[in-house]
Design an enzyme around this catalytic site. Structure first.
Site, mmCIF file in Angstrom:
data_model
loop_
_atom_site.group_PDB
_atom_site.id
_atom_site.type_symbol
_atom_site.label_atom_id
_atom_site.label_comp_id
_atom_site.label_asym_id
_atom_site.label_seq_id
_atom_site.Cartn_x
_atom_site.Cartn_y
_atom_site.Cartn_z
ATOM 1 N N ASP A 12 74.238 18.893 64.809
ATOM 2 C CA ASP A 12 75.641 19.268 64.908
ATOM 3 C C ASP A 12 76.419 18.036 65.374
ATOM 4 O O ASP A 12 75.830 17.086 65.921
ATOM 5 C CB ASP A 12 75.785 20.423 65.902
ATOM 6 C CG ASP A 12 77.215 20.778 66.189
ATOM 7 O OD1 ASP A 12 77.974 21.000 65.232
ATOM 8 O OD2 ASP A 12 77.586 20.815 67.383
ATOM 9 N N ILE A 13 77.725 18.033 65.192
ATOM 10 C CA ILE A 13 78.548 16.898 65.641
ATOM 11 C C ILE A 13 79.172 17.166 67.003
ATOM 12 O O ILE A 13 78.786 16.576 68.005
ATOM 13 C CB ILE A 13 79.642 16.563 64.598
ATOM 14 C CG1 ILE A 13 79.016 16.028 63.310
ATOM 15 C CG2 ILE A 13 80.613 15.525 65.166
ATOM 16 C CD1 ILE A 13 80.027 15.676 62.219
ATOM 17 N N ASP A 14 80.158 18.061 67.034
ATOM 18 C CA ASP A 14 80.983 18.237 68.231
ATOM 19 C C ASP A 14 80.204 18.913 69.355
ATOM 20 O O ASP A 14 79.725 20.035 69.209
ATOM 21 C CB ASP A 14 82.230 19.052 67.889
ATOM 22 C CG ASP A 14 83.080 18.360 66.832
ATOM 23 O OD1 ASP A 14 83.820 17.440 67.197
ATOM 24 O OD2 ASP A 14 82.978 18.730 65.649
ATOM 25 N N SER A 47 77.119 20.520 60.355
ATOM 26 C CA SER A 47 78.358 20.710 61.107
ATOM 27 C C SER A 47 79.275 21.726 60.449
ATOM 28 O O SER A 47 79.193 21.981 59.248
ATOM 29 C CB SER A 47 79.084 19.357 61.210
ATOM 30 O OG SER A 47 80.366 19.490 61.759
ATOM 31 N N GLY A 48 80.163 22.281 61.259
ATOM 32 C CA GLY A 48 81.217 23.124 60.723
ATOM 33 C C GLY A 48 82.328 22.319 60.081
ATOM 34 O O GLY A 48 83.172 22.867 59.373
ATOM 35 N N LYS A 194 74.574 27.710 58.635
ATOM 36 C CA LYS A 194 73.862 26.435 58.700
ATOM 37 C C LYS A 194 72.403 26.575 58.278
ATOM 38 O O LYS A 194 71.850 25.680 57.632
ATOM 39 C CB LYS A 194 73.961 25.850 60.105
ATOM 40 C CG LYS A 194 75.351 25.364 60.482
ATOM 41 C CD LYS A 194 75.345 24.611 61.801
ATOM 42 C CE LYS A 194 76.721 24.059 62.132
ATOM 43 N NZ LYS A 194 76.719 23.227 63.349
ATOM 44 N N ASP A 217 75.077 23.167 69.956
ATOM 45 C CA ASP A 217 75.652 23.594 71.238
ATOM 46 C C ASP A 217 76.560 24.814 71.129
ATOM 47 O O ASP A 217 76.975 25.350 72.153
ATOM 48 C CB ASP A 217 76.461 22.444 71.854
ATOM 49 C CG ASP A 217 77.761 22.211 71.113
ATOM 50 O OD1 ASP A 217 78.839 22.364 71.710
ATOM 51 O OD2 ASP A 217 77.715 21.894 69.911
ATOM 52 N N ASN A 220 78.076 28.692 66.203
ATOM 53 C CA ASN A 220 77.744 28.490 64.794
ATOM 54 C C ASN A 220 76.415 27.769 64.600
ATOM 55 O O ASN A 220 75.969 27.572 63.464
ATOM 56 C CB ASN A 220 78.870 27.729 64.074
ATOM 57 C CG ASN A 220 79.080 26.329 64.623
ATOM 58 O OD1 ASN A 220 78.768 26.033 65.773
ATOM 59 N ND2 ASN A 220 79.629 25.457 63.798
#
Length: 267
Positions: A12-14, A47-48, A194, A217, A220
């Site tokens: 994931d990114i954020d 990622s979203g 995902k 985290d 999602n």
């Protein structure tokens, strides 16, 4: 689990690669990515975000990723010609647009593969973008009624609470909501997520899910953490991903990714 078992790592990114505090990717995470690549592990973003708004983060990471699971699994792409895309159905888009027309104060973004835009702005949107700091992409505004007629829409993200989300989703024939931020929900196809995006890459490469590790985290990320062979929740994660993860590592600002990879003997 040993380093030879893991073929692919999904990030994931954020809140996972980037910190919500410093808005950067820690050096320990960059070093972990380098070491994984040197061991032959394939690296994927999961990622979203839409691919078009990932560069603000990915351009700061001096490590190449092998592919992208974008828009919560609805747009999977790599540099070798693989592409699997699952846009929202026209019927669902129509229901959401009608609902937004009936609730004109609600801000929402609309995600195409290479363009993300909002219907309008308000103080909540401004506050959310300030919280993302330097990782916040540029904001564009457009008319969703016009663009959705001629462009594939993969995700719509209205700024609504969970109760309102449930009411809106119930109106749609085939939509589910996933969240990584308390201010808004990402509306995607009901059979999307995902985990489904990861599965498409596994089928493409011929890997088994037991050969994968993922890091996340937010809400999602739950299906991703449950699906991969090892699911790692960051120490700064919300409670739901922590509950389903195989391991809860340190937070992103305290070497969480590197420490988890060492915990499992992958690095």
């Amino acid at each position: 689990m040993t380093s030879t078992d893991i073929k692919a790592a999904f990030f994931d990114i954020d809140g996972t690669l980037t910190s919500f505090v410093t808005h950067i990717v820690p050096e320990s995470t960059i070093e972990a990515l380098r070491q994984l690549r040197s061991k032959g592990v394939k690296l994927f973003i999961c990622s979203g975000r839409a691919p078009s708004v990932m560069s603000v983060v990915l351009d700061t990471i001096p490590v190449k990723f092998d592919g992208i699971v974008g828009l919560n699994g609805q747009y999977c792409v790599d540099d070798n010609g693989f592409l699997d895309k699952r846009p929202l159905a026209d019927a669902d888009v129509a229901v959401i647009l009608d609902w937004l027309d009936a609730h004109p104060s609600v801000v929402s973004d609309f995600c195409e593969s290479d363009y993300v835009y909002f219907n309008h702005s308000n103080e909540i949107l401004d506050g959310t973008w300030r919280s993302l700091g330097k990782t916040a992409p540029k904001v564009y505004f457009d008319d969703p009624r016009e663009r959705t007629r001629t462009h594939e829409t993969f995700q719509i993200s209205p700024y609504i609470d969970e109760r309102t989300e449930a009411e809106l989703v119930a109106l749609c024939p085939n939509v589910r909501g996933v969240r990584w931020h308390p201010d808004f929900v990402d509306l995607i196809a009901g059979d999307g997520g995902k985990a489904q995006g990861i599965e498409r890459f596994l089928n493409h490469y011929g890997w088994d899910r037991s050969q994968t590790i993922s890091f996340g985290d937010g809400g999602n990320d739950v299906d991703m953490l449950e699906y991969t062979g090892i699911g790692v929740a960051m120490g700064n994660a919300t409670e739901e991903p922590k509950r389903v993860a195989d391991y809860v590592t340190d937070d992103v600002d305290h070497d969480g990714i590197m420490n988890a990879l060492r915990h499992f003997g992958i690095l």
